[in-house]
Structure formats: C-alpha cells, structure tokens
Design an enzyme around this catalytic site. Structure first.
Site, short mmCIF file in Angstrom:
data_model
loop_
_atom_site.label_atom_id
_atom_site.label_comp_id
_atom_site.label_asym_id
_atom_site.label_seq_id
_atom_site.Cartn_x
_atom_site.Cartn_y
_atom_site.Cartn_z
N TYR A 162 23.45 123.68 -50.06
CA TYR A 162 23.09 122.26 -49.95
C TYR A 162 21.79 122.04 -49.19
O TYR A 162 21.32 120.90 -49.10
CB TYR A 162 24.21 121.49 -49.23
CG TYR A 162 25.41 121.29 -50.11
CD1 TYR A 162 26.23 122.36 -50.42
CD2 TYR A 162 25.71 120.05 -50.64
CE1 TYR A 162 27.32 122.21 -51.24
CE2 TYR A 162 26.80 119.88 -51.47
CZ TYR A 162 27.61 120.96 -51.76
OH TYR A 162 28.68 120.80 -52.58
N LYS A 233 33.91 133.29 -48.79
CA LYS A 233 33.85 134.16 -49.97
C LYS A 233 33.08 135.43 -49.56
O LYS A 233 32.15 135.88 -50.23
CB LYS A 233 33.15 133.38 -51.11
CG LYS A 233 33.22 134.03 -52.46
CD LYS A 233 34.58 134.01 -53.09
CE LYS A 233 34.54 134.81 -54.38
NZ LYS A 233 35.84 135.28 -54.85
N ASP A 287 38.82 131.63 -53.11
CA ASP A 287 39.57 131.45 -54.35
C ASP A 287 41.08 131.52 -54.10
O ASP A 287 41.85 130.73 -54.65
CB ASP A 287 39.13 132.43 -55.45
CG ASP A 287 38.90 133.83 -54.92
OD1 ASP A 287 38.43 133.97 -53.79
OD2 ASP A 287 39.20 134.79 -55.64
N ASP A 311 33.41 121.41 -50.13
CA ASP A 311 33.27 120.35 -51.14
C ASP A 311 34.35 120.51 -52.20
O ASP A 311 35.09 119.58 -52.53
CB ASP A 311 31.87 120.46 -51.76
CG ASP A 311 31.46 119.18 -52.47
OD1 ASP A 311 32.23 118.22 -52.47
OD2 ASP A 311 30.35 119.16 -53.04
#
Ligand code: NAP
Length: 424
Positions: A162, A233, A287, A311
């Site tokens: 972002y 992640k 995930d 998000d």
C-alpha cells in the site's frame, strides 16, 4: 476550507493529545467529518443523528459533539469547487482537531489519482487500522455459531504494497529497476525477471511492525484478551512477512516479558498451561488463518497483521458477523484518530438511501469509546440491536432474515434514534 456545521451555537474545543498518545477530551469537542463518496452521504446522514441522540441522552446536554465538515473526494471538487479531491487543508485540519470520522472515498482501479484513503492514513501517520469483528445478537450469519467470533484485527496501515511504490510495465522506471534486479539475480544465480513486468515494491520495516504489534499487545492486556496472533505469509515472503513475525515476537519478548509468552515456549516452560496474567503470542500463516476464523474463531481474539493481509482478512471476517454493512473500523496514530467503516463507496447503491448505515454507526461507537464516552457508545449498540430485533433492517440483512421488514438507510437510522430516545 471547512464548513462549520455547528448549528447548536456552542463553541467547541479542540481535543489535545498527551505525549503518551492519550486524547484529552473536552465536554464539547470539535470533531471533523468527511461525508465521503458513493453511499457515503447516505450513511452519514443516517449515522450522525444517532451519535447526537446518544450523546444527548447519555449526558443530558452536558456533553455534545461540535461537528465540522471537511471537504474530500468528489464533493470537494463538485460542491466546494476545489482543484484536488484531497486538499492539504483537510489533512491539516484532521491533524489539528485530532479526531475525525469519514465515509468511504472512491479510488479508481488502474490509473488516476492515488488512493485518497491510503494518502490520508499515510499523511497523518495513522499506523494502526483497528477493526473489531463481533457478533451482535440477532445479526444473520452463514455460521452455526457466529457468537464465537469476537476478535479485533490490528492491520498495519502505512507500509506493505500500500506504500504506493510501483511502476507500470514498459515504463522507464520499471525498466531501470528490472535491469538492476536482474543483475543482482544473475550474481545470485537465480532465474531472471521478464523485462515485460510491471514492478511494485513491498516495504516493511522493523519500527513499523513494532509499533503496530505494540498497540495490539496493549489492547490485549487492557481488555483481558488471551492471545495476540501474528498473521503473515512468511513462508513465501521471508524478509518482509517473515520478518514481521520475528519482529512481532521480539517486541513482545523485549517490551512485555512478564505479560506475554510465545506459544512455542508454553510447553517447554509451563507444561502447556498459560501462566496467570500472561497472553499468548502466536503466529499463523495468512492462508491458513482464513480457515481458522471459519472453523475455530474462538481461539483468536487479537490479530496483528501487515496491511494487505489485514485488508482481506477483515472483509472475510466481517462476512461471518453480518457483512460489510455491519463492519466498523478506525485508523489510529499517536496524535490523531480517524474512524471509518471497513467497506468502500458501493457505487451501485449511491444516492438510493438503501444501504446499511450500521457500519458507520458502529465506527462512531468505536470513536465514542475512544473518547471515553462509554455510556453513549453502549446506548447506541443496545438501540441498534433492538432495532434489528424489531425486524427493522436494511436490504443486506433483510435478505438473510425471514420475515424482516426492509427499510431504507435513513429509516434504519431513525429507528435506532427512536430506540435511543425510548431506552431510559
Ligand atoms: P465496497 O464499496 O466495499 O462494496 C462491495 C459490496 O459490499 C457492495 O456491493 C455491497 O454488497 C456490500 N456493502 C458495502 N457497503 C455496504 C453497506 N453499507 N451496507 C450493505 N452492504 C454494503 O467495495 P467495492 O465496490 O469493491 O469498492 C468501491 C469503491 O470503494 C472503490 O473505489 C474502492 O477503492 C473504494 N473503497 C474505499 C474504501 C474507503 O474509503 N476506506 C474502502 C474500500 C474500498 P452487495 O453487492 O452484495 O449488496
């Protein structure tokens, strides 16, 4: 340029901030608002009377919010005739008044101006996006036990993809970067990138991570939570997301040694039992976390996560407790706070007086709690739950509740106001 919406005739006072990041709230604080684009004006028109009614009812006129409108988005250009959708003065005024609430702002995909929302969060250094995900009684859910979901997501708000550092495919900047990257990859003996690529950068820093995880741990300690989960992640992006995890654990170990315990140390040090007064710091791969919030939401009460994960995760979590129409949020910094719903401008519903203002009403509840006006906040939640229990809901909930009466956005807001006035 600001528009004084203070029809009450009362002179408001500025909210000052202590050096420790605590706001000092006067009885009549000036609070800025931005209506927003798309459905923004509809939800704001429904939500503002709810805030005013609750404050009036809770404090009998002793306290009052003095609203001050700031131009931003399409209204800044179309109505106020300004050149830019995010005037410098608007940013300065939010900083000056310290606490604000806003509707959603449009960001075109692809070209055009940079996201106004991201620009606001970065310019004001609102580094923690805080999104509570709680199930309120009577709210429809695709889950059998939505009441097991009760978590607060702390999403890092200024870094990650972002940061807006990217260049289109074929641009000279992308070409220069690809040349440099391919040289480094050649030296490392790794496969090269295609010169056709667009390039985006994912910056993540230790200081940015630590301040986010710090507020998440403090929230957990202050609210008697059991754990803080670092969602990342890091298995794929080792030096950004993986570092987020490591920096998060280090922060907890160094700054909260007697109050936290890492999940992996529980067994060897305490036989698997959590010592009294400690919160468990754990981590999960992003995930897998999407499965966890569906199957075992009760195991997670505070989440700290980088920007993009946060998000995605907050929209998915919102779906379990009523959807985006019921999903509040706030952006917090050390000298400023800006509250807003999780969702966007939902352009297909703009101007139809149709959508659920619950998202903005609950964002206002977060704002009132932040101000320390807990009585007014509680009143709003109770009145909102009562309105829904009366079967009075907007289209999004009506399609999930058998026999519910679908009302307009404004009617739902009016129903909540009515229930506030009749409550005590
Ligand atoms: P969106 O505006 O969040 O809307 C997606 C869907 O969510 C809507 O079509 C609707 O679902 C549901 N929804 C959203 N708000 C609702 C409400 N108050 N009540 C009931 N349902 C609601 O997402 P988008 O259409 O992808 O984004 C539109 C624009 O908003 C984009 O320009 C985006 O950049 C911007 N955006 C702004 C912000 C922000 O200002 N903070 C945040 C996110 C996106 P149904 O279609 O099922 O009815």
């Amino acid at each position: 340029m600001t528009v004084d919406n203070n029809s009450s005739g009362h002179a408001g006072k500025i909210i000052e901030w202590n050096p420790d990041g605590e706001p000092r709230v006067p009885e009549m604080p000036i609070i800025s608002f931005i209506e927003g684009d798309g459905i923004g004006p509809d939800i704001w028109a429904a939500a503002r009377p709810v805030f005013d009614a609750a404050v009036e009812q809770a404090y009998g006129g002793k306290r009052r919010i003095i609203w001050r409108e700031l131009p931003a988005g399409e209204k800044a250009q179309k109505v106020f005739g300004l050149k830019t959708p995010l005037p410098e003065d608007t940013i300065k005024e939010i900083a000056r008044y310290g606490v604000a609430i806003k509707g959603p702002l449009t960001t075109p995909v692809g070209g055009g101006y940079r996201s106004l929302n991201v620009a606001l969060r970065q310019s004001l250094d609102l580094y923690a996006c805080v999104r509570p995900v709680r199930h309120l009684p009577g709210i429809p859910s695709p889950l059998r036990h939505p009441e097991r979901m009760n978590m607060v997501i702390f999403r890092e708000n200024t870094e990650d993809v972002y940061a807006g550092v990217e260049w289109p495919a074929g641009s000279s900047e992308a070409g220069e970067l690809l040349e440099l990257i391919n040289k480094l990859l050649t030296d490392a003996g790794s496969p090269l990138l295609s010169p056709e690529c667009a390039v985006g950068i994912k910056p993540m820093s230790e200081s940015g991570t630590r301040r986010l995880v710090r507020v998440a741990v403090l929230h957990a300690l202050e609210n008697g939570c059991k754990s803080v989960t670092l969602v990342h992640k890091g298995n794929i992006m080792k030096y950004t997301e993986g570092a987020f995890r490591d920096w998060g654990y280090a922060l907890a170990r160094e700054e909260f040694p007697g109050q936290t315990i890492a999940e992996k140390e529980l067994q060897e040090k305490f036989g698997g039992r959590v010592p009294r007064g400690r919160i468990v710091i754990k981590d999960r791969i992003a995930d897998a976390m999407f499965q966890q919030i569906l199957l075992r939401p009760e195991e997670y009460d505070v989440i700290a996560t980088p920007n993009l994960n946060g998000d995605y995760l907050s929209d998915a979590a919102a779906a379990q407790v009523g959807g985006l129409g019921m999903a509040p949020g706030g952006n917090l910094g050390d000298k400023c706070a800006l509250f807003e719903a999780t969702h966007g401008t939902a352009p297909k519903y703009a101007g139809q007086d149709k959508v659920n203002p619950g998202s903005l009403i609950l964002s206002g509840v977060e704002m009132l709690r932040f101000l320390g006006w807990k009585e007014a906040a509680k009143m709003i939640v109770e009145a909102l739950v009562k309105t829904i229990a009366q079967g009075v809901v907007t289209y999004d909930l009506a399609r999930q509740i058998k026999g519910a009466r679908e009302v307009k956005c404004s009617q739902f807001g009016a129903g909540v106001v009515e229930n506030i006035k009749n409550a005590y």
